[in-house]
Scaffold this active site. Structure first.
Site, PDB file in Angstrom:
ATOM      1  N   LYS A  67      19.408  10.538 147.287  1.00  0.00           N
ATOM      2  CA  LYS A  67      19.103   9.741 145.889  1.00  0.00           C
ATOM      3  C   LYS A  67      18.274   9.750 146.247  1.00  0.00           C
ATOM      4  O   LYS A  67      17.365  10.289 147.186  1.00  0.00           O
ATOM      5  CB  LYS A  67      19.703   8.390 146.217  1.00  0.00           C
ATOM      6  CG  LYS A  67      21.627   8.836 145.807  1.00  0.00           C
ATOM      7  CD  LYS A  67      22.191   8.826 144.676  1.00  0.00           C
ATOM      8  CE  LYS A  67      23.565   9.875 144.582  1.00  0.00           C
ATOM      9  NZ  LYS A  67      24.485   8.732 144.165  1.00  0.00           N
TER      10      LYS A  67
HETATM   11  C1  LIG Z   1      26.081   8.892 144.224  1.00  0.00           C
HETATM   12  C2  LIG Z   1      26.565   7.794 143.294  1.00  0.00           C
HETATM   13  C3  LIG Z   1      27.733   6.846 144.014  1.00  0.00           C
HETATM   14  C4  LIG Z   1      27.919   6.276 145.200  1.00  0.00           C
HETATM   15  O1  LIG Z   1      27.149   6.003 145.782  1.00  0.00           O
HETATM   16  P1  LIG Z   1      27.153   6.388 147.194  1.00  0.00           P
HETATM   17  O2  LIG Z   1      25.832   5.591 147.813  1.00  0.00           O
HETATM   18  O3  LIG Z   1      27.380   7.246 147.991  1.00  0.00           O
HETATM   19  O4  LIG Z   1      28.273   5.109 147.315  1.00  0.00           O
HETATM   20  C5  LIG Z   1      28.244   6.571 142.520  1.00  0.00           C
HETATM   21  N1  LIG Z   1      27.426   6.487 141.332  1.00  0.00           N
HETATM   22  C6  LIG Z   1      27.182   8.278 140.818  1.00  0.00           C
HETATM   23  C7  LIG Z   1      26.670   8.064 139.330  1.00  0.00           C
HETATM   24  C8  LIG Z   1      26.695   8.265 142.045  1.00  0.00           C
HETATM   25  O5  LIG Z   1      25.659   9.602 141.761  1.00  0.00           O
END
Ligand SMILES: *Cc1c(COP(=O)(O)O)cnc(C)c1O
Length: 398
Positions: A188
């Site tokens: 991210k």
């Molecule tokens: C990455 C992601 C999540 C989950 O995030 P984590 O921190 O890995 O649990 C949820 N929604 C979207 C749209 C994502 O891209």
């Protein structure tokens, strides 16, 4: 002829980790306190100030943030929650684990975000909440979604996993919803390894989230074992184990400070891709709407086999063969067997999300990419689309 076989594999979404992060993690390890403690408290304070969010709680993933937000929103079995088919499975799994029934509304084919008109069609007397996802970092039409929510008395829980820098008409992602959820997963825009953050408009909501994140205990462990004497705790709810550690916050404190620099870098890569691919038969991401800020989390061109002369999957294979890591964000949720069986979802009922999911390929967009990496992506994409020998996918191959 070079087909890049002498080069390293370019990992998709590689994080930028600086010396400050490394020093802070080492200091945390040496401090003797690696669990939830002072660094998490500092990270929460910094995040709240930086993102102008009144109340926040750090947790160990965005999935946990979504689960806790939906629980704190007071959902009951049989309640319906509307979300997008073009998202990661965690969005919908969290709704299911909170005991509610997910309902999908198709996306706008240009913005790839929830279409408010389709959301309106899905509202029933059982609808309790909307979970918009700011896909790829592009702000949803929050004015329209908030108006629908106000009209029907619905909670809004923003999935801001892609959207930490997103703004629309002066309002930042996370500032609209009753709750909003951020991700600090490795790929991210900022990372704590694994991690997430919940923001809530009301203080009592964040207090509930914090309680549920740590077993349902009335006081957190740091306060219990601090130097002001032992304190008994009471378990007041059956909670979960979703707390963030200081080791993770040690990364987060410095990642937060790097956001503007990394965003600038991704903005430049984005502009380079748009320019370099303008003449190719790809559908490129739509222009950024005026008075909005795109987080530039994912660059997601569409590959229509009829126009490009090769399928999306052949493109993915050719990129991987050239040692360039790519992603798919996302196959629409109704493509997955578990949801077909459980809810009877069919991809063709959400045609825009289905087509995007079958045509989309995410190119590398990490701020870690060097100029040379970016030019290698540009060159390789152009060679694949021009179907030069050596860049063609192997016949019949997966
Ligand atoms: C990455 C992601 C999540 C989950 O995030 P984590 O921190 O890995 O649990 C949820 N929604 C979207 C749209 C994502 O891209």
């Amino acid at each position: 002829m070079s087909n890049s076989s002498d080069q390293e594999f370019l990992v998709f979404g590689a994080p930028v980790i600086g010396e400050e992060e490394i020093a802070e993690v080492v200091a945390c390890l040496r401090s003797g306190w690696i669990g939830t403690g002072p660094r998490v408290a500092q990270f929460e304070r910094d995040f709240a100030v930086d993102k102008k969010l009144p109340h926040v709680a750090a947790v160990n993933s965005c999935t946990a943030a979504l689960h806790l937000s939906l629980l704190a929103a007071g959902l009951e079995p049989g309640d319906e929650v509307i979300t997008t088919p073009l998202t990661f499975c965690a969005t919908v799994n969290a709704i299911i684990h909170a005991g509610a029934t997910p309902v999908l509304a198709d996306v706008n084919p240009v913005t790839m975000n929830l279409d408010p008109a389709r959301v309106a069609e899905q509202i029933t007397p059982r609808t309790r909440a909307i979970v918009p996802v700011h896909f790829a970092g592009r702000a949803c039409d929050m004015e329209a979604l908030m108006a629908l929510a106000a009209k029907h008395g619905l909670k809004v829980i923003e999935d801001c996993a892609h959207a930490i820098e997103t703004e629309r008409h002066g309002v930042g992602a996370g500032q609209w919803g009753d709750f909003s959820c951020f991700s600090f997963y490795a790929t991210k825009n900022m990372t704590t390894g694994e991690g997430g953050m919940v923001a809530a408009k009301r203080e009592e909501d964040i207090a509930k989230v914090k309680r549920l994140a740590l077993h349902g205990m009335s006081k957190d462990a740091w306060k219990r074992f601090g130097d002001d004497g032992y304190k008994h705790y009471s378990v007041v709810e059956t909670g979960f184990k979703y707390n963030m550690m200081d080791l993770q916050a040690a990364l987060g404190i410095h990642q937060l400070r790097s956001l503007p620099r990394n965003w600038e870098r991704r903005a430049r890569i984005w502009a380079r891709y748009l320019e370099a691919f303008a003449d190719l038969p790809l559908t490129l991401p739509a222009p950024v709407e005026p008075s909005t800020r795109h987080a530039f989390h994912l660059f997601t061109p569409l590959i229509d086999a009829a126009r490009c002369g090769l399928s999306r999957d052949q493109f993915l294979e050719a990129m991987t063969h050239a040692k360039l890591g790519v992603g798919v964000h996302y196959l629409s949720l109704p493509e997955h067997p578990v949801y077909q069986t459980r809810f009877g979802w069919r991809p063709e009922d959400y045609p825009h999300a289905m087509r995007i999911g079958r045509q989309t390929a995410s190119l590398p967009l990490s701020a870690k990419l060097t100029e040379e990496n970016v030019e290698r992506v540009v060159r390789t994409v152009r060679q694949i689309l021009h179907r030069l020998p050596g860049f063609l996918p192997r016949r019949g191959g997966a």
